[in-house]
Motif scaffolding. Structure first.
Motif, PDB file in Angstrom:
ATOM      1  N   ASN A  13      51.617 -28.239 146.162  1.00  0.00           N
ATOM      2  CA  ASN A  13      51.143 -28.859 144.927  1.00  0.00           C
ATOM      3  C   ASN A  13      50.914 -27.832 143.824  1.00  0.00           C
ATOM      4  O   ASN A  13      51.190 -28.085 142.650  1.00  0.00           O
ATOM      5  N   SER A  14      50.408 -26.667 144.199  1.00  0.00           N
ATOM      6  CA  SER A  14      50.186 -25.607 143.219  1.00  0.00           C
ATOM      7  C   SER A  14      51.515 -25.114 142.662  1.00  0.00           C
ATOM      8  O   SER A  14      51.672 -24.943 141.445  1.00  0.00           O
ATOM      9  N   ILE A  15      52.468 -24.890 143.545  1.00  0.00           N
ATOM     10  CA  ILE A  15      53.797 -24.431 143.108  1.00  0.00           C
ATOM     11  C   ILE A  15      54.433 -25.468 142.186  1.00  0.00           C
ATOM     12  O   ILE A  15      55.038 -25.114 141.169  1.00  0.00           O
ATOM     13  N   GLN A  16      54.279 -26.742 142.513  1.00  0.00           N
ATOM     14  CA  GLN A  16      54.859 -27.796 141.682  1.00  0.00           C
ATOM     15  C   GLN A  16      54.219 -27.801 140.287  1.00  0.00           C
ATOM     16  O   GLN A  16      54.920 -27.939 139.281  1.00  0.00           O
ATOM     17  N   ALA A  17      52.911 -27.645 140.229  1.00  0.00           N
ATOM     18  CA  ALA A  17      52.227 -27.600 138.926  1.00  0.00           C
ATOM     19  C   ALA A  17      52.703 -26.395 138.111  1.00  0.00           C
ATOM     20  O   ALA A  17      52.917 -26.499 136.898  1.00  0.00           O
ATOM     21  N   GLN A  18      52.884 -25.258 138.773  1.00  0.00           N
ATOM     22  CA  GLN A  18      53.375 -24.070 138.087  1.00  0.00           C
ATOM     23  C   GLN A  18      54.809 -24.272 137.592  1.00  0.00           C
ATOM     24  O   GLN A  18      55.148 -23.921 136.458  1.00  0.00           O
ATOM     25  N   GLN A  19      55.651 -24.860 138.441  1.00  0.00           N
ATOM     26  CA  GLN A  19      57.045 -25.112 138.079  1.00  0.00           C
ATOM     27  C   GLN A  19      57.131 -26.075 136.893  1.00  0.00           C
ATOM     28  O   GLN A  19      57.888 -25.846 135.949  1.00  0.00           O
ATOM     29  N   ASP A  20      56.351 -27.153 136.944  1.00  0.00           N
ATOM     30  CA  ASP A  20      56.348 -28.130 135.855  1.00  0.00           C
ATOM     31  C   ASP A  20      55.912 -27.489 134.546  1.00  0.00           C
ATOM     32  O   ASP A  20      56.479 -27.763 133.478  1.00  0.00           O
ATOM     33  N   THR A  21      54.908 -26.623 134.617  1.00  0.00           N
ATOM     34  CA  THR A  21      54.407 -25.944 133.424  1.00  0.00           C
ATOM     35  C   THR A  21      55.444 -24.981 132.873  1.00  0.00           C
ATOM     36  O   THR A  21      55.694 -24.947 131.658  1.00  0.00           O
ATOM     37  N   MET A  22      56.068 -24.201 133.739  1.00  0.00           N
ATOM     38  CA  MET A  22      57.084 -23.251 133.292  1.00  0.00           C
ATOM     39  C   MET A  22      58.228 -23.983 132.589  1.00  0.00           C
ATOM     40  O   MET A  22      58.684 -23.568 131.514  1.00  0.00           O
ATOM     41  N   THR A  23      58.665 -25.094 133.166  1.00  0.00           N
ATOM     42  CA  THR A  23      59.786 -25.846 132.613  1.00  0.00           C
ATOM     43  C   THR A  23      59.451 -26.470 131.266  1.00  0.00           C
ATOM     44  O   THR A  23      60.245 -26.413 130.327  1.00  0.00           O
ATOM     45  N   SER A  24      58.255 -27.039 131.151  1.00  0.00           N
ATOM     46  CA  SER A  24      57.924 -27.795 129.938  1.00  0.00           C
ATOM     47  C   SER A  24      57.197 -26.986 128.866  1.00  0.00           C
ATOM     48  O   SER A  24      57.201 -27.375 127.695  1.00  0.00           O
ATOM     49  N   LEU A  25      56.565 -25.872 129.234  1.00  0.00           N
ATOM     50  CA  LEU A  25      55.700 -25.176 128.272  1.00  0.00           C
ATOM     51  C   LEU A  25      56.051 -23.711 128.030  1.00  0.00           C
ATOM     52  O   LEU A  25      55.318 -23.014 127.326  1.00  0.00           O
ATOM     53  N   GLY A  26      57.157 -23.244 128.584  1.00  0.00           N
ATOM     54  CA  GLY A  26      57.527 -21.833 128.431  1.00  0.00           C
ATOM     55  C   GLY A  26      57.610 -21.386 126.984  1.00  0.00           C
ATOM     56  O   GLY A  26      57.081 -20.330 126.614  1.00  0.00           O
ATOM     57  N   GLU A  27      58.265 -22.181 126.138  1.00  0.00           N
ATOM     58  CA  GLU A  27      58.402 -21.807 124.725  1.00  0.00           C
ATOM     59  C   GLU A  27      57.051 -21.822 124.009  1.00  0.00           C
ATOM     60  O   GLU A  27      56.794 -20.978 123.147  1.00  0.00           O
ATOM     61  N   LEU A  28      56.195 -22.758 124.378  1.00  0.00           N
ATOM     62  CA  LEU A  28      54.873 -22.835 123.752  1.00  0.00           C
ATOM     63  C   LEU A  28      54.016 -21.633 124.145  1.00  0.00           C
ATOM     64  O   LEU A  28      53.272 -21.092 123.314  1.00  0.00           O
ATOM     65  N   ILE A  29      54.126 -21.186 125.389  1.00  0.00           N
ATOM     66  CA  ILE A  29      53.397 -19.989 125.843  1.00  0.00           C
ATOM     67  C   ILE A  29      53.888 -18.765 125.064  1.00  0.00           C
ATOM     68  O   ILE A  29      53.096 -17.932 124.626  1.00  0.00           O
ATOM     69  N   GLU A  30      55.202 -18.675 124.862  1.00  0.00           N
ATOM     70  CA  GLU A  30      55.763 -17.580 124.068  1.00  0.00           C
ATOM     71  C   GLU A  30      55.211 -17.615 122.643  1.00  0.00           C
ATOM     72  O   GLU A  30      54.776 -16.586 122.101  1.00  0.00           O
TER      73      GLU A  30
END
Length: 195
Positions: A13-30
């Motif tokens: 579940n933790s890995i899935q939350a991290q994966q979902d965040t990376m996919t959807s929010l990577g540009e926003l984090i940048e």
């Protein structure tokens, strides 16, 4: 469910939350990292706050700025509003717990600073008041939230940034907030000091 299966579920579940965040929010984090770098280059500071485990993540960012993330480099200006227990308890006692961050921010914040606010529950009145105080002082906000954004999302101005972890689990939101914070620290160091 066996103990081993519970462990596997937690990691999955933790890995899935991290994966979902990376996919959807990577540009926003940048983009958030670029906003933090611009703040520092303008000789302004990063101010952080959060409650409970989110306070620990807020302090992680402040500590990495003031000391170092992964390499030796000059200290960068940051303040965690979660660390002065005498001030926090005095404000909570004399005024209200909802004021513990806003009152400090009104005294320490300056126009051009940036507030990084962490909340997993999204309905923290003291975070909401801190965001309002930041806006009053012309301080931009980066809000790390989760779930549906709660009462925090509507408070944000167009210039602010919300990094909303796509999860409804407080634990996994906090885990991802820590990972996002590590990303921000790395991106800040890379943009300011190369390598």
């Amino acid at each position: 469910m066996s103990l081993q299966n519970r462990i596997i579920n937690h990691f999955t579940n933790s890995i899935q939350a991290q994966q979902d965040t990376m996919t959807s929010l990577g540009e926003l984090i940048e983009f958030a990292s670029q906003r933090l770098v611009a703040t520092l280059l303008n000789d302004k500071k990063i101010i952080t706050c959060g409650n409970g485990r989110s306070a620990a993540v807020a302090q992680l960012l402040s500590s990495a700025m003031l000391n170092q993330y992964e390499r030796d480099r000059p200290s960068l200006p940051a303040i965690a509003l979660t660390t002065d227990t005498t001030t926090i308890t005095a404000i909570a006692n004399d005024y209200h717990f909802d004021d513990i961050f806003a009152k400090q921010l009104r005294a320490l914040g300056q126009s051009g600073d940036i507030l990084v606010a962490y909340t997993d529950g999204n309905n923290s009145a003291n975070i909401a008041k801190a965001i309002s105080a930041a806006h009053d002082k012309d301080i931009t906000v980066i809000a790390l939230t989760g779930n549906n954004g709660g009462m925090i999302a509507p408070l944000l101005h167009e210039i602010d940034i919300e990094i909303r972890v796509p999860s409804d689990s407080s634990i996994h939101i906090q885990e991802v907030h820590a990972l996002i914070t590590h990303c921000l620290c790395d991106l800040i160091d890379h943009q300011l000091f190369g390598g």
